[in-house]
Design a protein around this motif. Sequence first.
Motif, PDB file in Angstrom:
ATOM      1  N   TYR A   1       0.708  -1.101   0.054  1.00 37.08           N
ATOM      2  CA  TYR A   1      -0.044  -0.025  -0.012  1.00 37.08           C
ATOM      3  C   TYR A   1       0.825   1.352  -0.080  1.00 37.08           C
ATOM      4  N   ARG A   2       1.785   1.343   0.780  1.00 42.20           N
ATOM      5  CA  ARG A   2       2.693   2.374   0.996  1.00 42.20           C
ATOM      6  C   ARG A   2       3.493   2.536  -0.398  1.00 42.20           C
ATOM      7  N   VAL A   3       4.190   1.346  -0.941  1.00 43.23           N
ATOM      8  CA  VAL A   3       4.817   1.439  -2.293  1.00 43.23           C
ATOM      9  C   VAL A   3       3.676   2.121  -3.357  1.00 43.23           C
ATOM     10  N   LEU A   4       2.743   1.656  -3.159  1.00 40.15           N
ATOM     11  CA  LEU A   4       1.597   2.206  -4.226  1.00 40.15           C
ATOM     12  C   LEU A   4       1.262   3.729  -4.073  1.00 40.15           C
ATOM     13  N   GLY A   5       1.268   4.179  -2.813  1.00 38.30           N
ATOM     14  CA  GLY A   5       1.096   5.577  -2.497  1.00 38.30           C
ATOM     15  C   GLY A   5       2.247   6.249  -2.986  1.00 38.30           C
ATOM     16  N   ASN A   6       3.583   5.812  -2.818  1.00 34.18           N
ATOM     17  CA  ASN A   6       4.590   6.486  -3.505  1.00 34.18           C
ATOM     18  C   ASN A   6       4.692   6.774  -5.064  1.00 34.18           C
ATOM     19  N   ILE A   7       4.167   5.527  -5.577  1.00 35.05           N
ATOM     20  CA  ILE A   7       4.036   5.706  -7.128  1.00 35.05           C
ATOM     21  C   ILE A   7       3.024   6.899  -7.764  1.00 35.05           C
ATOM     22  N   VAL A   8       1.883   6.997  -6.672  1.00 35.60           N
ATOM     23  CA  VAL A   8       0.725   7.840  -6.983  1.00 35.60           C
ATOM     24  C   VAL A   8       1.560   9.340  -6.894  1.00 35.60           C
ATOM     25  N   GLY A   9       2.343   9.342  -5.738  1.00 35.91           N
ATOM     26  CA  GLY A   9       3.312  10.687  -5.496  1.00 35.91           C
ATOM     27  C   GLY A   9       3.997  11.000  -6.631  1.00 35.91           C
ATOM     28  N   ASN A  10       4.510  10.125  -7.398  1.00 39.75           N
ATOM     29  CA  ASN A  10       5.392  10.320  -8.251  1.00 39.75           C
ATOM     30  C   ASN A  10       6.635  11.304  -8.228  1.00 39.75           C
ATOM     31  N   HIS A  11       7.241  10.901  -7.140  1.00 37.85           N
ATOM     32  CA  HIS A  11       8.640  11.612  -6.780  1.00 37.85           C
ATOM     33  C   HIS A  11       9.399  11.662  -7.887  1.00 37.85           C
ATOM     34  N   GLU A  12       9.398  10.597  -8.647  1.00 40.02           N
ATOM     35  CA  GLU A  12      10.412  10.490  -9.901  1.00 40.02           C
ATOM     36  C   GLU A  12      10.199  10.940 -11.113  1.00 40.02           C
ATOM     37  N   ASN A  13       9.061  11.526 -11.014  1.00 37.15           N
ATOM     38  CA  ASN A  13       8.639  12.523 -12.245  1.00 37.15           C
ATOM     39  C   ASN A  13       8.515  11.590 -13.525  1.00 37.15           C
ATOM     40  N   LEU A  14       8.038  10.521 -13.416  1.00 35.31           N
ATOM     41  CA  LEU A  14       7.819   9.623 -14.526  1.00 35.31           C
ATOM     42  C   LEU A  14       6.684  10.134 -15.447  1.00 35.31           C
ATOM     43  N   SER A  15       6.914   9.398 -16.670  1.00 32.41           N
ATOM     44  CA  SER A  15       5.491   9.773 -17.428  1.00 32.41           C
ATOM     45  C   SER A  15       4.434   8.943 -17.012  1.00 32.41           C
ATOM     46  N   PHE A  16       3.278   9.836 -17.211  1.00 34.74           N
ATOM     47  CA  PHE A  16       2.178   8.919 -16.906  1.00 34.74           C
ATOM     48  C   PHE A  16       2.015   7.381 -17.307  1.00 34.74           C
ATOM     49  N   ASP A  17       2.289   7.210 -18.579  1.00 40.26           N
ATOM     50  CA  ASP A  17       2.210   5.755 -18.850  1.00 40.26           C
ATOM     51  C   ASP A  17       3.150   4.808 -17.916  1.00 40.26           C
ATOM     52  N   GLU A  18       4.283   5.180 -17.665  1.00 40.92           N
ATOM     53  CA  GLU A  18       5.073   4.505 -17.059  1.00 40.92           C
ATOM     54  C   GLU A  18       4.746   4.280 -15.457  1.00 40.92           C
ATOM     55  N   LEU A  19       4.184   5.502 -15.068  1.00 41.32           N
ATOM     56  CA  LEU A  19       3.650   5.528 -13.764  1.00 41.32           C
ATOM     57  C   LEU A  19       2.523   4.519 -13.518  1.00 41.32           C
ATOM     58  N   PHE A  20       1.460   4.643 -14.593  1.00 42.45           N
ATOM     59  CA  PHE A  20       0.338   3.966 -14.338  1.00 42.45           C
ATOM     60  C   PHE A  20       0.679   2.175 -14.516  1.00 42.45           C
ATOM     61  N   ALA A  21       1.438   1.957 -15.401  1.00 46.50           N
ATOM     62  CA  ALA A  21       2.152   0.563 -15.726  1.00 46.50           C
ATOM     63  C   ALA A  21       2.644   0.017 -14.260  1.00 46.50           C
ATOM     64  N   ASN A  22       3.576   0.843 -13.622  1.00 49.27           N
ATOM     65  CA  ASN A  22       4.121   0.342 -12.346  1.00 49.27           C
ATOM     66  C   ASN A  22       3.162   0.321 -11.342  1.00 49.27           C
ATOM     67  N   TYR A  23       2.088   0.895 -11.040  1.00 54.27           N
ATOM     68  CA  TYR A  23       0.884   1.184 -10.138  1.00 54.27           C
ATOM     69  C   TYR A  23       0.215  -0.266 -10.322  1.00 54.27           C
ATOM     70  N   GLU A  24      -0.294  -0.574 -11.848  1.00 50.41           N
ATOM     71  CA  GLU A  24      -1.064  -1.577 -12.080  1.00 50.41           C
ATOM     72  C   GLU A  24      -0.329  -2.801 -11.731  1.00 50.41           C
ATOM     73  N   HIS A  25       0.967  -3.131 -12.069  1.00 53.08           N
ATOM     74  CA  HIS A  25       1.696  -4.247 -11.758  1.00 53.08           C
ATOM     75  C   HIS A  25       1.829  -4.391  -9.934  1.00 53.08           C
ATOM     76  N   ASN A  26       1.878  -3.353  -9.357  1.00 55.72           N
ATOM     77  CA  ASN A  26       1.945  -3.504  -7.666  1.00 55.72           C
ATOM     78  C   ASN A  26       0.637  -3.691  -7.290  1.00 55.72           C
ATOM     79  N   PHE A  27      -0.404  -3.086  -7.924  1.00 54.42           N
ATOM     80  CA  PHE A  27      -1.794  -3.277  -7.398  1.00 54.42           C
ATOM     81  C   PHE A  27      -2.035  -4.670  -7.540  1.00 54.42           C
ATOM     82  N   LYS A  28      -1.906  -5.264  -8.634  1.00 59.72           N
ATOM     83  CA  LYS A  28      -2.296  -6.828  -8.966  1.00 59.72           C
ATOM     84  C   LYS A  28      -1.584  -7.861  -8.091  1.00 59.72           C
ATOM     85  N   VAL A  29      -0.235  -7.260  -7.668  1.00 61.17           N
ATOM     86  CA  VAL A  29       0.428  -8.109  -6.972  1.00 61.17           C
ATOM     87  C   VAL A  29      -0.146  -8.121  -5.425  1.00 61.17           C
ATOM     88  N   ALA A  30      -0.512  -6.841  -4.849  1.00 62.38           N
ATOM     89  CA  ALA A  30      -1.125  -6.591  -3.619  1.00 62.38           C
ATOM     90  C   ALA A  30      -2.424  -7.403  -3.459  1.00 62.38           C
TER      91      ALA A  30
END
Length: 315
Positions: free
Chosen positions: A197-226
Amino acid sequence: MNIAVSACLLGEKVRFDGGHKHDRFVTDELGKYASFVPFCPEAIAFGTPRPSIKLVNRDDNIAVVSNKDGSNLTQKLLDKSYEEIHRISDEKLGGIIFKSRSPSCGFGSAKAYLDNGFADSKTDGVFVSICREKFPLLPMEEEGRLQDAWLRENFVMQLFAYNSIEKLKESKLSMKTLVDFHTRNKFLLQAKDENLYRVLGNIVGNHENLSFDELFANYEHNFKVAISQKSSIKRNRNVLEHMAGFFKNELSSVEKEALHEQIDDYAKKIVPIITPLSTIKLYAKKYNTSYLLAQTFLEPYPKELALRSSLLSSK
């Protein structure tokens, strides 16, 4: 949503003896909310009825052997299994339900034997092994394990959570819709895995300034694992206590005591989780606590399935 299901569980007469293993929970309950994609690689490979087969451990590999004449049928079953995988892959699957103990479809429950005929271990069936490789994040379970109320609820919760993010992908995706989605699923995710949950929160926070497509792909993967993680009484209790905290300024001391007693009774397996949840939902409506009312955890799947009414719904 589309769920791939071993055809025999849907009542189709495809088993080796020409029979079926119709599962009423699958067809009569889940069938109200899902469409089914039947599969049976054994029937396609060997016909129905057919001689039975077994899995044999040979030099750290699994062979498929005929019980009738001992012939090696591994390649034929593999070929038809890949054909079935290719066919069901076109159906935008939201989950798979396998027939337990089957040499092709046993989900960790297929018996593997030694050449001397003695049982050696339990393993995945041939088709299951391919499915795990092809669909690593897809909700999967076998009907035998779904007899356990806790496993059943976790699997159904995963099905509907998986379906929710697939629907999100089909919507007009934006940072706002993703933040809203993450917010609605806060307590469900915490009940599954606090760290993720905290990992997903950090992804949404986008501290690394990723593109939205890359950010969402990362979120989707971790959400499905969670959501593939199993809940527990301890994590559910923490979520319930957190939710109860939203009313600390509204409830009387007697009401607070009664609510916390319900949560304690749930933790002691005296009452099912639906008891404190119903009280929390009642107070959320009474005091118009919109944040709680929007939480997926209150109703992660249709309430008509009544999966939270069992005392065994968490471990």
